[in-house]
Design a protein around this motif. Structure first.
Motif, short mmCIF file in Angstrom:
data_model
loop_
_atom_site.label_atom_id
_atom_site.label_comp_id
_atom_site.label_asym_id
_atom_site.label_seq_id
_atom_site.Cartn_x
_atom_site.Cartn_y
_atom_site.Cartn_z
N LEU A 110 0.98 -1.22 0.06
CA LEU A 110 -0.10 0.08 -0.08
C LEU A 110 0.88 1.09 0.13
O LEU A 110 0.55 2.18 -0.53
CB LEU A 110 -1.15 -0.07 1.14
N SER A 111 1.94 1.21 0.61
CA SER A 111 2.68 2.50 0.71
C SER A 111 3.13 2.83 -0.74
O SER A 111 3.44 4.18 -0.91
CB SER A 111 4.20 2.19 1.51
N GLU A 112 3.33 2.12 -1.70
CA GLU A 112 3.67 2.56 -3.10
C GLU A 112 2.47 3.52 -3.69
O GLU A 112 2.74 4.62 -4.29
CB GLU A 112 3.64 1.55 -4.08
N TYR A 113 1.32 3.24 -3.11
CA TYR A 113 0.05 4.01 -3.57
C TYR A 113 -0.41 5.23 -2.49
O TYR A 113 -1.30 6.21 -3.01
CB TYR A 113 -1.15 3.16 -4.01
N ASN A 170 1.90 9.32 1.57
CA ASN A 170 1.89 10.16 2.86
C ASN A 170 1.11 9.33 3.84
O ASN A 170 0.80 10.01 4.79
CB ASN A 170 1.35 11.42 2.48
N GLY A 171 0.66 8.05 3.73
CA GLY A 171 -0.01 7.50 4.47
C GLY A 171 -1.51 7.80 4.72
O GLY A 171 -1.98 7.21 5.75
N LYS A 215 -4.37 0.59 11.76
CA LYS A 215 -3.22 0.64 12.80
C LYS A 215 -2.19 -0.43 12.15
O LYS A 215 -0.78 -0.33 11.78
CB LYS A 215 -3.64 -0.10 13.96
N LYS A 216 -2.88 -1.57 11.36
CA LYS A 216 -1.76 -2.57 10.99
C LYS A 216 -1.09 -2.21 9.65
O LYS A 216 0.08 -2.36 9.27
CB LYS A 216 -2.76 -3.97 10.69
N TRP A 217 -1.92 -1.40 8.96
CA TRP A 217 -1.30 -0.80 7.69
C TRP A 217 -0.76 0.58 7.85
O TRP A 217 -0.32 1.15 6.76
CB TRP A 217 -2.20 -0.84 6.45
N ARG A 218 -0.68 1.07 8.81
CA ARG A 218 -0.15 2.40 9.31
C ARG A 218 -1.00 3.54 8.30
O ARG A 218 -0.31 4.31 7.74
CB ARG A 218 1.29 2.32 8.89
#
Length: 404
Positions: A346-349, A352-353, A371-374
């Motif tokens: 998910l961080s790629e898309y 900025n979280g 929480k799990k995926w920040r």
């Protein structure tokens, strides 16, 4: 009416308007500074108006009107849904057996020559009577402070329509939904009510199972599932004494505009839903999330076939198409990517979280997955964690569609 409750003086109206946006708890602490008004009364009026701001914008803006206790405002209908109900009924006489704040009664009374309003709580009934006077309809609406079922069982009142919005709280003020747990219990009261009117409009909690309610009421002609904003607000059952033999009852989804007019309409029945055979596909160029009212109605397959969309999976009530479609009754998104349900992918898309997360047929809760995926709430990225027809669990990355 027994005028046991005071009206609002000019000074009190001015005080309410001056403090309409104040914190009520803080206001109550200022007792020594507000000796020229009944501060407790003013705080109750301000709290009730604050609850009504979005729900009853016209009433909120009318300084002349009194408001019942905040709970009555919370339980009452919005102006939009009340106006919609008024579009379903008409005739010479209406009976409202569960008057409450009187919003439904007021708007529906516009479709009748005379209306009879029943309410057991004297303060609530008097407040409604005061407002009917200020709104110029007191000559059309008779207010009676008594139990409607008792009164009508002793002396039926010939009418065209009867409206019932049973109280959905028990004696401990806990929310209930089943018809038998509400007051009055319509499963027992219908014979009495039909002696006064051949047509009855019943409002129930959205939580109540529609097919269960239809079976318990037994005289249902059609069901209206009412949506406003992004919520399913009400389910309305139109009853008629001659409708006992209706086999496939029309289910009418109406998603309303703020003025009570219909923005989207979707009519279907259980037979159509049973026989609908949608295609199932992986996410294509566009993703569609149906309005909550469509989901409540159970139009899971019909929505796909009616709009020419594919479903993602039998129990994943999201739809997809290669090209955008117009006027979908819900939210439309452009698909950016389909990725694994983990933080690294998910961080790629979501660099900025920040993203909006929805789950459909996917294990876990939104807060736990955040929480799990920040992830933080907000932004213009919309994530759908879901299960595809193959059983594969994915996250569909989308953004709001601009072209539909």
């Amino acid at each position: 009416m027994n005028e046991a409750f005071p009206t609002l003086t000019a000074r009190e109206r001015a005080f309410i308007q001056a403090h309409l946006h104040d914190d009520v708890a803080d206001l109550l602490l200022q007792g020594n500074q507000c000796q020229d008004v009944d501060l407790k009364k003013m705080a109750a009026q301000i709290a009730a108006r604050q609850k009504a701001k979005d729900k009853l914008p016209d009433w909120y803006a009318d300084e002349r009107l009194l408001f019942p206790p905040p709970l009555s405002v919370e339980q009452g209908s919005s102006e939009a849904t009340a106006r919609f109900k008024a579009s379903l009924v008409s005739g010479i006489k209406l009976i409202d057996i569960t008057g409450g704040m009187g919003v439904d009664c007021y708007y529906m009374s516009e479709e009748f020559e005379q209306t009879l309003y029943f309410e057991q709580q004297p303060e609530v009934a008097w407040t409604a009577a005061h407002n009917f006077e200020e709104l110029g309809v007191a000559d059309k609406i008779e207010v009676r402070v008594e139990d409607a079922i008792d009164a009508l069982s002793q002396k039926p009142v010939p009418s065209d329509w009867l409206y019932a919005d049973p109280a959905r709280r028990d004696d401990r003020q806990r929310k209930v939904a089943q018809l038998a747990d509400c007051t009055p219990d319509l499963t027992k009261a219908l014979p009495t009510l039909f002696r006064s009117a051949p047509n009855i409009l019943v409002k129930t909690a959205p939580l109540l199972d529609i097919d269960l309610a239809v079976g318990q009421l037994g005289f249902v002609r059609e069901v209206h599932i009412v949506g406003l904003d992004r919520e399913c607000k009400e389910v309305l059952y139109s009853l008629n004494q001659s409708s006992l033999a209706v086999e496939d009852i029309p289910l009418k989804v109406r998603i309303l505009k703020a003025d009570g007019s219909t923005q989207y309409g979707f009519d279907f029945n259980r037979q159509e839903e049973t026989h609908a055979e949608p295609d199932f596909r992986e996410p294509q160029g566009f993703l569609y999330e149906p309005h909550a009212a469509l989901l409540k109605a159970g139009a899971f397959k019909s929505t796909a076939t009616r709009f020419g969309l594919a479903k993602l999976a039998p129990n994943t009530h999201l739809y997809t198409s290669e090209k955008p479609i117009d006027d979908f009754p819900g939210r439309s998104f452009e698909v950016v990517a389909v990725c694994k349900p983990d933080a690294r992918a998910l961080s790629e898309y979501v660099p900025n979280g920040k993203a909006n997360l929805t789950i459909r047929n996917f294990p876990g809760k939104v807060d736990d997955l955040r929480k799990k995926w920040r992830l933080k709430e907000g932004g213009d990225v919309y994530l759908f964690a879901l299960t595809l027809q193959s059983g594969r669990k994915v996250v569909v990355v989308t953004r709001k569609a601009q072209s539909v």
